[in-house]
Enzyme design. Structure first.
Site, PDB file in Angstrom:
ATOM      1  N   ARG A 159      26.495  11.515   1.467  1.00 48.71           N
ATOM      2  CA  ARG A 159      24.874  11.758   1.383  1.00 48.71           C
ATOM      3  C   ARG A 159      24.815  13.369   1.353  1.00 48.71           C
ATOM      4  O   ARG A 159      23.869  14.029   2.021  1.00 48.71           O
ATOM      5  CB  ARG A 159      24.335  11.375   2.852  1.00 48.71           C
ATOM      6  CG  ARG A 159      24.729   9.730   3.140  1.00 48.71           C
ATOM      7  CD  ARG A 159      24.032   9.088   2.265  1.00 48.71           C
ATOM      8  NE  ARG A 159      24.362   7.747   2.443  1.00 48.71           N
ATOM      9  CZ  ARG A 159      25.608   7.105   1.979  1.00 48.71           C
ATOM     10  NH1 ARG A 159      26.235   7.653   0.908  1.00 48.71           N
ATOM     11  NH2 ARG A 159      26.045   5.768   2.219  1.00 48.71           N
ATOM     12  N   SER A 208      17.641   5.914   6.612  1.00 48.62           N
ATOM     13  CA  SER A 208      18.230   6.169   7.683  1.00 48.62           C
ATOM     14  C   SER A 208      17.821   7.564   8.337  1.00 48.62           C
ATOM     15  O   SER A 208      17.787   8.519   7.427  1.00 48.62           O
ATOM     16  CB  SER A 208      19.850   6.387   7.498  1.00 48.62           C
ATOM     17  OG  SER A 208      20.364   5.064   7.096  1.00 48.62           O
ATOM     18  N   GLU A 279      19.632  12.712   8.387  1.00 51.92           N
ATOM     19  CA  GLU A 279      19.964  12.392   6.574  1.00 51.92           C
ATOM     20  C   GLU A 279      18.713  12.757   6.001  1.00 51.92           C
ATOM     21  O   GLU A 279      18.623  13.005   4.713  1.00 51.92           O
ATOM     22  CB  GLU A 279      20.237  10.935   6.492  1.00 51.92           C
ATOM     23  CG  GLU A 279      20.465  10.574   5.236  1.00 51.92           C
ATOM     24  CD  GLU A 279      21.373   9.255   5.118  1.00 51.92           C
ATOM     25  OE1 GLU A 279      22.079   8.910   5.999  1.00 51.92           O
ATOM     26  OE2 GLU A 279      21.059   8.405   4.265  1.00 51.92           O
TER      27      GLU A 279
HETATM   28  C1  LIG Z   1      14.028   0.838   3.252  1.00 52.99           C
HETATM   29  C2  LIG Z   1      15.156   1.972   2.888  1.00 52.99           C
HETATM   30  C3  LIG Z   1      16.497   1.683   2.694  1.00 52.99           C
HETATM   31  C4  LIG Z   1      17.250   2.747   2.467  1.00 52.99           C
HETATM   32  N1  LIG Z   1      18.676   2.510   2.279  1.00 52.99           N
HETATM   33  C5  LIG Z   1      19.638   3.437   1.859  1.00 52.99           C
HETATM   34  C6  LIG Z   1      20.885   3.286   1.792  1.00 52.99           C
HETATM   35  O1  LIG Z   1      21.335   2.197   1.895  1.00 52.99           O
HETATM   36  N2  LIG Z   1      21.899   4.135   1.262  1.00 52.99           N
HETATM   37  C7  LIG Z   1      21.215   5.471   1.020  1.00 52.99           C
HETATM   38  O2  LIG Z   1      22.067   6.445   0.441  1.00 52.99           O
HETATM   39  N3  LIG Z   1      19.873   5.693   1.198  1.00 52.99           N
HETATM   40  C8  LIG Z   1      19.024   4.575   1.417  1.00 52.99           C
HETATM   41  N4  LIG Z   1      17.725   5.031   1.699  1.00 52.99           N
HETATM   42  C9  LIG Z   1      17.258   6.400   1.661  1.00 52.99           C
HETATM   43  C10 LIG Z   1      16.797   6.734   0.165  1.00 52.99           C
HETATM   44  O3  LIG Z   1      16.360   5.496  -0.623  1.00 52.99           O
HETATM   45  C11 LIG Z   1      17.736   7.410  -0.758  1.00 52.99           C
HETATM   46  O4  LIG Z   1      18.192   8.784  -0.036  1.00 52.99           O
HETATM   47  C12 LIG Z   1      17.388   7.922  -2.127  1.00 52.99           C
HETATM   48  O5  LIG Z   1      18.566   8.329  -2.990  1.00 52.99           O
HETATM   49  C13 LIG Z   1      16.333   8.939  -2.111  1.00 52.99           C
HETATM   50  O6  LIG Z   1      15.745   8.975  -3.648  1.00 52.99           O
HETATM   51  P1  LIG Z   1      14.268   9.172  -3.872  1.00 52.99           P
HETATM   52  O7  LIG Z   1      14.194   9.353  -5.260  1.00 52.99           O
HETATM   53  O8  LIG Z   1      13.212   8.461  -3.003  1.00 52.99           O
HETATM   54  O9  LIG Z   1      14.375  10.755  -3.293  1.00 52.99           O
HETATM   55  P2  LIG Z   1      13.398  11.625  -2.336  1.00 52.99           P
HETATM   56  O10 LIG Z   1      13.365  10.944  -1.064  1.00 52.99           O
HETATM   57  O11 LIG Z   1      11.824  11.593  -3.206  1.00 52.99           O
HETATM   58  O12 LIG Z   1      13.841  12.984  -2.167  1.00 52.99           O
HETATM   59  C14 LIG Z   1      15.127  13.250  -1.478  1.00 52.99           C
HETATM   60  C15 LIG Z   1      15.747  14.339  -1.842  1.00 52.99           C
HETATM   61  O13 LIG Z   1      15.888  14.481  -3.319  1.00 52.99           O
HETATM   62  C16 LIG Z   1      15.116  15.415  -3.982  1.00 52.99           C
HETATM   63  N5  LIG Z   1      15.183  15.150  -5.432  1.00 52.99           N
HETATM   64  C17 LIG Z   1      14.377  13.803  -5.718  1.00 52.99           C
HETATM   65  N6  LIG Z   1      14.386  13.606  -6.896  1.00 52.99           N
HETATM   66  C18 LIG Z   1      14.918  14.674  -7.793  1.00 52.99           C
HETATM   67  C19 LIG Z   1      15.650  15.168  -9.037  1.00 52.99           C
HETATM   68  N7  LIG Z   1      15.086  14.275  -9.784  1.00 52.99           N
HETATM   69  N8  LIG Z   1      16.090  16.252  -9.111  1.00 52.99           N
HETATM   70  C20 LIG Z   1      16.276  17.013  -7.863  1.00 52.99           C
HETATM   71  N9  LIG Z   1      16.154  16.790  -6.559  1.00 52.99           N
HETATM   72  C21 LIG Z   1      15.360  15.403  -6.519  1.00 52.99           C
HETATM   73  C22 LIG Z   1      14.096  15.693  -3.063  1.00 52.99           C
HETATM   74  O14 LIG Z   1      13.565  17.056  -3.400  1.00 52.99           O
HETATM   75  C23 LIG Z   1      14.467  15.550  -1.780  1.00 52.99           C
HETATM   76  O15 LIG Z   1      15.247  16.787  -1.281  1.00 52.99           O
HETATM   77  C24 LIG Z   1      16.770   4.212   2.167  1.00 52.99           C
HETATM   78  C25 LIG Z   1      15.367   4.320   2.461  1.00 52.99           C
HETATM   79  C26 LIG Z   1      14.549   3.260   2.745  1.00 52.99           C
HETATM   80  C27 LIG Z   1      13.071   3.564   2.688  1.00 52.99           C
END
Ligand SMILES: Cc1cc2nc3c(=O)[nH]c(=O)nc-3n(C[C@H](O)[C@H](O)[C@H](O)COP(=O)(O)OP(=O)(O)OC[C@H]3O[C@@H](n4cnc5c(N)ncnc54)[C@H](O)[C@@H]3O)c2cc1C
Length: 293
Positions: A159, A208, A279
């Site tokens: 992570r 998480s 996280e």
């Molecule tokens: C119901 C639920 C279940 C989940 N289950 C899991 C799971 O099983 N495993 C897991 O690992 N995660 C899980 N997550 C968390 C999340 O989905 C992941 O961490 C996911 O990778 C975040 O992606 P995002 O595009 O939404 O990023 P955001 O939440 O929008 O951003 C997260 C970080 O990434 C950065 N970021 C986003 N896009 C970019 C880009 N293109 N370039 C540079 N930086 C960027 C942002 O600035 C921020 O620091 C879950 C979330 C929810 C709500």
């Protein structure tokens, strides 16, 4: 186009957070480079929102240029044994393209509601798979230049990546392998059923809250043992379904969620002597209050 004062609560799955000072939706690498140069001229900080599924944004807002990748930078297509995606492409779309092309390897991502770029930033993973296992390379753009980076160069581990705000994951190449479409569908159905049985679904959460500590108990089990399920502060509540999730039960603020996280961390420290590491990512200079002593 640069917008001002766009409410970021629309772009987080928890539904909290104040406005971005500046906001833009670049849809090509050229537009992205142009936007980053605009920020550099003003010495403005830059941050990206993906699908906001792992993001807490300060109620006061973010004094930065916040980017939401769009158009070409949010699309995905299969090519030979790869899926090539914009950093803003939802992982669900990447998985869909892979399945349609008979490519396996991304099934683990079926329950991760984020983008390809957010997945790289977090090295998102589930069910024994993670982004580092399928990522060939990512195209990272910053005001200082652009280039392709391998998982090792990105510093991917549990992570975590070595990326910093201002570095934008614009393109991602996933290397997959041929797999029967029906097998992919069966694996995805099984993983989704497992997820539904264990975690809150159709709730406003950010995934998480804490990373699993080096301990025999996972963060969720530890917080459960601390009696936190259903515990609420303001509009934020520890999920009655899974203690390592915070839900927005109504009109939660980011401050409510942070207060809840501080209490969870305090109790885990008191009961297990463990300092839980969050996280969830934070924007806008917020932090969980540090534990006393
Ligand atoms: C119901 C639920 C279940 C989940 N289950 C899991 C799971 O099983 N495993 C897991 O690992 N995660 C899980 N997550 C968390 C999340 O989905 C992941 O961490 C996911 O990778 C975040 O992606 P995002 O595009 O939404 O990023 P955001 O939440 O929008 O951003 C997260 C970080 O990434 C950065 N970021 C986003 N896009 C970019 C880009 N293109 N370039 C540079 N930086 C960027 C942002 O600035 C921020 O620091 C879950 C979330 C929810 C709500």
């Amino acid at each position: 186009m640069i917008e001002e004062g766009v409410a970021l609560s629309r772009f987080t799955t928890l539904g909290t957070g104040g406005p971005a000072r500046w906001f833009a939706r670049p849809s090509t690498v050229g537009e992205l480079e142009h936007t980053l140069a605009w920020a550099a001229e003003r010495e403005a900080d830059v941050a990206v929102v993906g699908l906001g599924s792992n993001l807490l944004v300060a109620d006061e807002g973010v004094d930065a240029l916040v980017l939401k990748l769009a158009g070409d930078l949010a699309a995905a297509a299969a090519e030979d044994d790869m899926v090539i995606a914009g950093g803003g492409a939802p992982l669900a779309v990447c998985l869909h393209r892979a399945r349609a092309a008979g490519l396996g390897g991304l099934e683990f991502a079926c329950a991760i509601p984020g983008t390809a770029g957010g997945g790289v930033w977090m090295n998102a993973g589930a069910y024994g798979g993670d982004i580092s296992g399928v990522l060939e390379r990512a195209f990272v753009v910053s005001a200082d230049g652009a280039g392709w980076l391998t998982p090792a160069e990105l510093g991917l581990r549990y992570r975590h990546s070595g990326l910093r705000h201002g570095q934008v994951v614009a393109r991602v190449e996933f290397r997959l392998y041929p797999r029967l479409v029906d097998e992919i569908k069966a694996t995805v159905a099984e993983l989704q059923a497992q997820r539904k049985a264990a975690q809150p679904t159709n709730k406003r959460t950010f995934g998480s809250v804490f990373k699993n500590p080096e301990h025999e108990l996972s963060a969720g089990r530890m917080l459960d043992a601390c009696g936190l399920r259903g515990f609420a502060i303001g509009g934020a509540i520890v999920s009655p379904r899974h203690a390592n999730f915070v839900e927005n039960a109504g009109e939660a603020t980011t401050a409510d969620a942070l207060a809840l996280m501080a209490e969870a961390r305090r109790r885990a420290h008191e009961q297990f002597g463990v300092v839980l590491e969050h996280e969830v990512e934070m924007l806008g200079g917020i932090e969980i209050p540090v534990l006393a002593g």
